[in-house]
Design a protein around this motif. Structure first.
Motif, PDB file in Angstrom:
ATOM      1  N   ASP A  51       3.349  -2.939  -7.687  1.00  0.00           N
ATOM      2  CA  ASP A  51       3.876  -4.293  -7.822  1.00  0.00           C
ATOM      3  C   ASP A  51       5.270  -4.418  -7.222  1.00  0.00           C
ATOM      4  N   ASP A  52       5.551  -5.605  -6.681  1.00  0.00           N
ATOM      5  CA  ASP A  52       6.855  -5.927  -6.118  1.00  0.00           C
ATOM      6  C   ASP A  52       7.497  -7.008  -6.972  1.00  0.00           C
ATOM      7  N   PHE A  53       8.759  -6.783  -7.353  1.00  0.00           N
ATOM      8  CA  PHE A  53       9.545  -7.744  -8.122  1.00  0.00           C
ATOM      9  C   PHE A  53      10.647  -8.236  -7.197  1.00  0.00           C
ATOM     10  N   ILE A  54      10.705  -9.552  -6.974  1.00  0.00           N
ATOM     11  CA  ILE A  54      11.579 -10.106  -5.940  1.00  0.00           C
ATOM     12  C   ILE A  54      12.633 -11.016  -6.559  1.00  0.00           C
ATOM     13  N   TYR A  55      13.879 -10.841  -6.079  1.00  0.00           N
ATOM     14  CA  TYR A  55      15.006 -11.656  -6.533  1.00  0.00           C
ATOM     15  C   TYR A  55      15.680 -12.274  -5.323  1.00  0.00           C
TER      16      TYR A  55
ATOM     17  N   ASN B 234      -2.192  -5.145  -6.708  1.00  0.00           N
ATOM     18  CA  ASN B 234      -0.848  -5.011  -6.134  1.00  0.00           C
ATOM     19  C   ASN B 234      -0.243  -6.403  -6.076  1.00  0.00           C
ATOM     20  N   ASP B 235       0.567  -6.727  -7.061  1.00  0.00           N
ATOM     21  CA  ASP B 235       1.064  -8.086  -7.236  1.00  0.00           C
ATOM     22  C   ASP B 235       2.502  -8.239  -6.763  1.00  0.00           C
ATOM     23  N   VAL B 236       2.851  -9.479  -6.442  1.00  0.00           N
ATOM     24  CA  VAL B 236       4.209  -9.860  -6.055  1.00  0.00           C
ATOM     25  C   VAL B 236       4.674 -10.888  -7.080  1.00  0.00           C
TER      26      VAL B 236
END
Length: 167
Positions: free
Chosen positions: A55-59, A36-38
């Protein structure tokens, strides 16, 4: 494991655990691997692959992924899957809608087999926020919040993800 990019074009790879990957500047290729990646690509036209796991994609900024009238600098998420999430943090957008008045629109382009999360209103520098995802993902969970839920955000000592890394 924390994996950091530089001011250049980097290739970042996570391992089998829950990794945090931050690209900073440059056109980076980021692969979370299993777990479970960020991931935050940072500035540049990045290619992000979550791999297996949630997975989390952060902006953090419009300059993390955008287009102009003449060019695209938008990130491509290659494998957005069920359970993955997009975080749009403190960019002035508060919900999914028509891409105007503080909203972002989810659009599927069948010819390209890509889904776009985008704004149809430019910032003061003529940039329109935009993220591309391979495949049809018109019901992805997008979190519009200044907090990374109740979890700790990417917190790498001495590094501010809202500022580019020195070259």
């Amino acid at each position: 494991m924390d994996v950091l990019g530089t001011g250049g074009n980097d290739i970042l790879a996570g391992g089998v655990g829950n990794d945090q990957l931050l690209g900073f500047q440059g056109n980076d290729i980021i692969n979370g691997g299993a777990g479970n990646d960020v991931m935050a690509g940072g500035m540049g036209k990045d290619t992000l692959t979550g791999g297996s796991g949630l997975d989390d994609f952060i902006y953090y900024r419009v300059t993390d992924s955008y287009r102009t009238a003449d060019a695209s600098h938008s990130d491509l998420i290659t494998d957005f899957e069920s359970g993955d999430r997009l975080f749009i943090l403190d960019l002035g957008f508060d919900r999914t809608g028509d891409g105007r008045n503080g909203t972002l629109k989810l659009d599927y382009n069948e010819d390209q087999d890509r889904t776009y999360l985008r704004s149809f209103e430019a910032d003061a520098d003529g940039r329109f926020f935009q993220i591309a995802m391979n495949g049809n993902h018109t019901s992805v969970p997008v979190i519009y919040d200044g907090l990374y839920l109740d979890e700790a955000p990417i917190s790498i000592v001495g590094i501010n993800p809202a500022e580019p890394a020195p070259m």
